[in-house]
Design an enzyme around this catalytic site. Structure first.
Site: not given
Ligand code: AMP
Length: 286
Positions: A65, A34-35, A154, A40-41, A157
């Site tokens: 969502q 989601m940008g 997540d 992490g991303h 998820q």
């Molecule tokens: P989001 O942008 O929050 O929807 O996350 C996109 C992807 O990044 C999802 O698969 C999340 O589980 C992963 N993600 C978010 N935060 C982290 C993190 N701290 N470490 C690893 N993966 C992450």
């Protein structure tokens, strides 16, 4: 220095780009996001780079969502900064559609995964996982990836998406990455930027509690899931003035059932509010 990725907002053009590359024999790894990208991303993107010839990333804040009282409007968006970050890695395509592109007038279909969406975030955020599985299905149909990479942060998820892929015969391999953290243990999240400085100081209490309980389980000082849950709540309450626990729960990572005994699939999952900001984290206990 790598170059800026190609950005496409239109799904037909994206599909054509993918088809041309598949025709040339290229494999594709996909990272849906989601940008407002953080490390992490980027760890997911690095993993994707290793899995396939080409890496595609989607950046889309998916309205379906979010619940009616959630943070869809405020959710941080920063496409230019995201592209700068992605330019430091190998990203071949960024799919960044509009709401109209993803949910044109007349859209009425929902992909629903049963049972696995009942506990944890599914119980607290009605409709959330329907939004997730619907958008992930659409993205899989548009990108047609060989691999897709999700974060273990997540973890519900991840479990739900794996099940959906199995049940609906999507031809994609789901891969995962461990949670990337700040130096004080706080799991990176686009939502961390909502935290006030006091909340930010206290937020690492979640991962500290999960880690402490894992240690106590390893030392046999905690022997049941209900003790583990109680101890986690206790540590969080005693070490924070502003944390409000949403859930703390031990479950099996395989089927998300509550467990009465520890086994090697037991996960301790937490959702904690700091003000209006809801943070999630989890740890494998055994
Ligand atoms: P989001 O942008 O929050 O929807 O996350 C996109 C992807 O990044 C999802 O698969 C999340 O589980 C992963 N993600 C978010 N935060 C982290 C993190 N701290 N470490 C690893 N993966 C992450």
């Amino acid at each position: 220095m790598n170059s800026f990725p190609k950005v496409i907002k239109n799904k037909k053009i994206t599909r054509n780009w993918i088809l041309q590359n598949k025709f040339r024999g290229k494999t594709i790894a996909f990272v849906p996001t989601m940008g407002y990208l953080h490390k992490g991303h980027l760890a997911l993107v690095e993993k994707a780079n290793k899995l396939a010839d080409l890496t595609a990333v989607s950046i889309y804040v998916n309205p379906t969502q979010f619940g009616p009282n959630e943070d869809f409007q405020e959710y941080p968006r920063s496409l230019d900064q995201d592209l700068e970050k992605l330019a430091t890695l190998n990203v071949d395509l960024v799919f960044a559609p509009s709401d109209k592109e993803m949910y044109p007038e007349g859209f009425v279909t929902t992909v629903h995964v049963d049972k696995l969406t009942a506990p944890l975030c599914g119980a607290r955020r009605p409709g959330h996982f329907d939004g997730v599985t619907t958008i992930v299905s659409k993205l899989f149909n548009i990108i047609n990836p060989d691999f897709a990479v999700f974060g273990e942060k997540d973890f519900q998820q991840l479990t739900v998406v794996k099940r959906m892929v199995k049940d609906l015969d999507f031809v994609v391999e789901i891969e995962s990455c461990p949670t990337v953290r700040e130096s004080d243990g706080l799991a990176l999240s686009s939502r961390n930027q909502y935290l006030t400085s006091k909340q930010r100081k206290e937020a690492p209490v979640i991962s500290q509690a999960l880690n402490r309980v894992k240690e106590l389980v390893a030392q046999n000082q905690i022997t049941t899931p209900s003790e583990a849950e109680a101890k986690t709540k206790n540590i969080i309450k005693q070490n924070s003035t502003c944390a409000k626990i949403d859930y703390i729960q031990c479950l099996s990572a395989d089927n998300l059932h509550e467990v009465n005994n520890f086994d090697n699939s037991t996960v301790l999952a937490a959702a904690v509010f700091f003000g209006k900001t809801r943070l999630i984290d989890n740890i494998k206990l055994t």
